[in-house]
Design a protein around this motif. Structure first.
Motif, short mmCIF file in Angstrom:
data_model
loop_
_atom_site.label_atom_id
_atom_site.label_comp_id
_atom_site.label_asym_id
_atom_site.label_seq_id
_atom_site.Cartn_x
_atom_site.Cartn_y
_atom_site.Cartn_z
N ALA A 293 6.56 7.51 15.15
CA ALA A 293 5.19 8.28 15.17
C ALA A 293 5.06 9.02 16.62
N ILE A 294 5.65 8.43 17.51
CA ILE A 294 5.51 9.34 19.03
C ILE A 294 6.55 10.38 18.84
N ASN A 295 7.47 10.39 18.29
CA ASN A 295 8.67 11.46 17.92
C ASN A 295 7.90 12.40 16.97
N GLY A 296 6.94 12.23 16.09
CA GLY A 296 6.10 12.99 15.36
C GLY A 296 6.84 12.83 13.61
N ILE A 297 7.40 11.93 13.62
CA ILE A 297 8.04 11.46 12.36
C ILE A 297 7.86 10.16 11.78
N PRO A 298 6.43 9.87 11.47
CA PRO A 298 5.97 8.50 11.22
C PRO A 298 6.50 8.08 9.99
N SER A 299 6.64 6.73 9.96
CA SER A 299 7.05 5.94 8.87
C SER A 299 6.11 6.07 7.49
N LYS A 300 6.29 6.12 6.41
CA LYS A 300 5.51 6.28 5.36
C LYS A 300 5.71 5.59 4.03
N GLY A 301 4.69 5.29 3.39
CA GLY A 301 4.84 4.61 2.00
C GLY A 301 5.14 3.20 2.14
N LEU A 302 5.55 2.66 0.85
CA LEU A 302 5.54 1.31 0.63
C LEU A 302 6.70 0.68 1.48
N LEU A 303 7.87 1.43 1.71
CA LEU A 303 8.91 0.80 2.48
C LEU A 303 8.87 1.49 3.90
N GLN A 304 8.02 2.22 4.09
CA GLN A 304 8.00 2.63 5.44
C GLN A 304 9.31 3.66 6.07
N VAL A 305 9.45 4.65 4.99
CA VAL A 305 10.48 5.73 5.26
C VAL A 305 10.27 6.73 6.07
N ILE A 306 10.71 7.53 7.05
CA ILE A 306 10.57 8.47 7.70
C ILE A 306 11.12 9.67 6.91
N GLN A 307 10.37 10.71 6.89
CA GLN A 307 10.65 12.03 6.27
C GLN A 307 12.23 12.51 6.16
N PRO A 308 12.91 12.62 7.43
CA PRO A 308 14.12 12.81 7.28
C PRO A 308 15.18 12.10 6.39
N THR A 309 14.96 10.62 6.68
CA THR A 309 15.79 9.71 5.71
C THR A 309 15.41 9.90 4.25
N PHE A 310 14.09 9.95 3.78
CA PHE A 310 13.76 10.13 2.48
C PHE A 310 14.36 11.44 1.95
N ASN A 311 14.24 12.60 2.75
CA ASN A 311 15.09 13.58 2.21
C ASN A 311 16.62 13.80 1.92
N ALA A 312 17.43 12.74 3.23
CA ALA A 312 18.58 12.48 2.95
C ALA A 312 19.04 11.62 1.70
N TYR A 313 18.11 10.63 1.46
CA TYR A 313 18.70 9.46 0.54
C TYR A 313 17.84 9.70 -0.89
N ASN B 127 0.90 -1.22 -0.07
CA ASN B 127 0.00 -0.06 0.23
C ASN B 127 0.95 1.14 0.08
N PRO B 128 1.01 2.11 -0.97
CA PRO B 128 1.82 3.16 -1.40
C PRO B 128 1.33 4.43 -0.10
N MET B 129 0.07 4.23 0.30
CA MET B 129 -0.23 5.32 1.29
C MET B 129 -0.21 4.95 2.67
N ALA B 130 0.47 3.65 2.83
CA ALA B 130 0.50 3.20 4.43
C ALA B 130 1.28 4.17 5.28
N ILE B 131 0.89 4.44 6.47
CA ILE B 131 1.54 5.32 7.38
C ILE B 131 1.33 4.61 8.76
N ASN B 132 2.48 4.61 9.59
CA ASN B 132 2.92 4.03 10.94
C ASN B 132 2.51 5.08 12.03
N ASN B 133 1.21 5.22 12.65
CA ASN B 133 1.18 5.95 13.68
C ASN B 133 1.37 5.61 15.09
#
Length: 237
Positions: A180-200, A169-175
């Motif tokens: 998620a507790i830290n405010g940066i939930p994992s998102k997408g097919l491979l559950q990547v957090i935003q900072p990691t997505f931006n860096a790579y 599911n490409p719209m999957a999100i872990n809350n």
């Protein structure tokens, strides 16, 4: 007989003998003159004969010299013709060799141009390649980008981790996890957090973290740097 008659007869007889003698003397004189004249002609004509012989010998020598000179001239002409023919043959051979070399160079240039033209065409084909808008298509498009960027990974490794992380599911999100507790939930097919997505993030893909191809490619790039390849990931990463 009277004396004067005998005298006249005797005188007449002597006169006939004298005439005969005179005629004989004239004949002898004529013969002598003829002999003398013959000898004179012989002597006179002898000198021109020797002169003619000398002239004939000189003429023969001149003819021989002329023939020899003609042969020499002909030989020079033949040598000149042979030299000209040899030069012409060498020039023709050189021209043929130059034309062959020129044609070979043109063929190589044409082949190089053809290869150069084929490469952009191949790149265009790759760029315009279409993929199915489903999990299989997303994985295959991401793999093509990964290969172009030198990022390791296989279809099996990507598919296995996607199914574990998001069930495709490409719209999957872990809350509920720590992210998620830290405010940066994992998102997408491979559950990547935003900072990691931006860096790579991989150039050429979308900056939208929910974009299937962008999410897969960024996650595979991160896994390659940390684990060597997404194929080596078998749990949360």
């Amino acid at each position: 007989m009277p004396k004067n008659v005998l005298t006249r007869l005797h005188s007449r007889a002597l006169t006939k003998q004298g005439k005969i003698a005179i005629v004989g003397a004239c004949a002898l004189g004529t013969a002598a003159l003829a002999v003398s004249a013959g000898n004179a002609e012989t002597v006179t004509t002898g000198a021109p004969a020797r002169t003619a012989q000398v002239a004939d010998s000189t003429a023969l020598k001149n003819v021989k010299g002329t023939v020899t000179d003609q042969f020499a001239t002909d030989n020079v002409k033949l040598d000149s013709i042979a030299a000209q023919k040899k030069a012409a043959d060498e020039a023709a051979a050189k021209k043929t060799a130059d034309e062959a070399a020129k044609k070979a160079a043109q063929d190589r240039a044409a082949q190089a141009a053809s290869r150069s033209a084929e490469r952009p065409q191949m790149e265009t084909v790759a760029a315009t390649k279409t993929y199915a808008n489903n999990l299989d298509g997303w994985i295959r498009e991401s793999l093509d980008i990964m290969r172009a960027k030198g990022i390791p990974g296989s279809y099996y490794g990507l598919h296995r981790n996607i199914m574990r992380e998001s069930s495709g599911n490409p719209m999957a999100i872990n809350n509920w996890d720590i992210n998620a507790i830290n405010g940066i939930p994992s998102k997408g097919l491979l559950q990547v957090i935003q900072p990691t997505f931006n860096a790579y993030h991989v150039a050429g893909t979308s900056w939208n973290i929910y974009d299937p191809v962008a999410n897969i490619t960024a996650a595979a790039n991160y896994a390659a740097h940390r684990y060597g390849s997404m194929d080596n990931v078998n749990s949360a990463y």
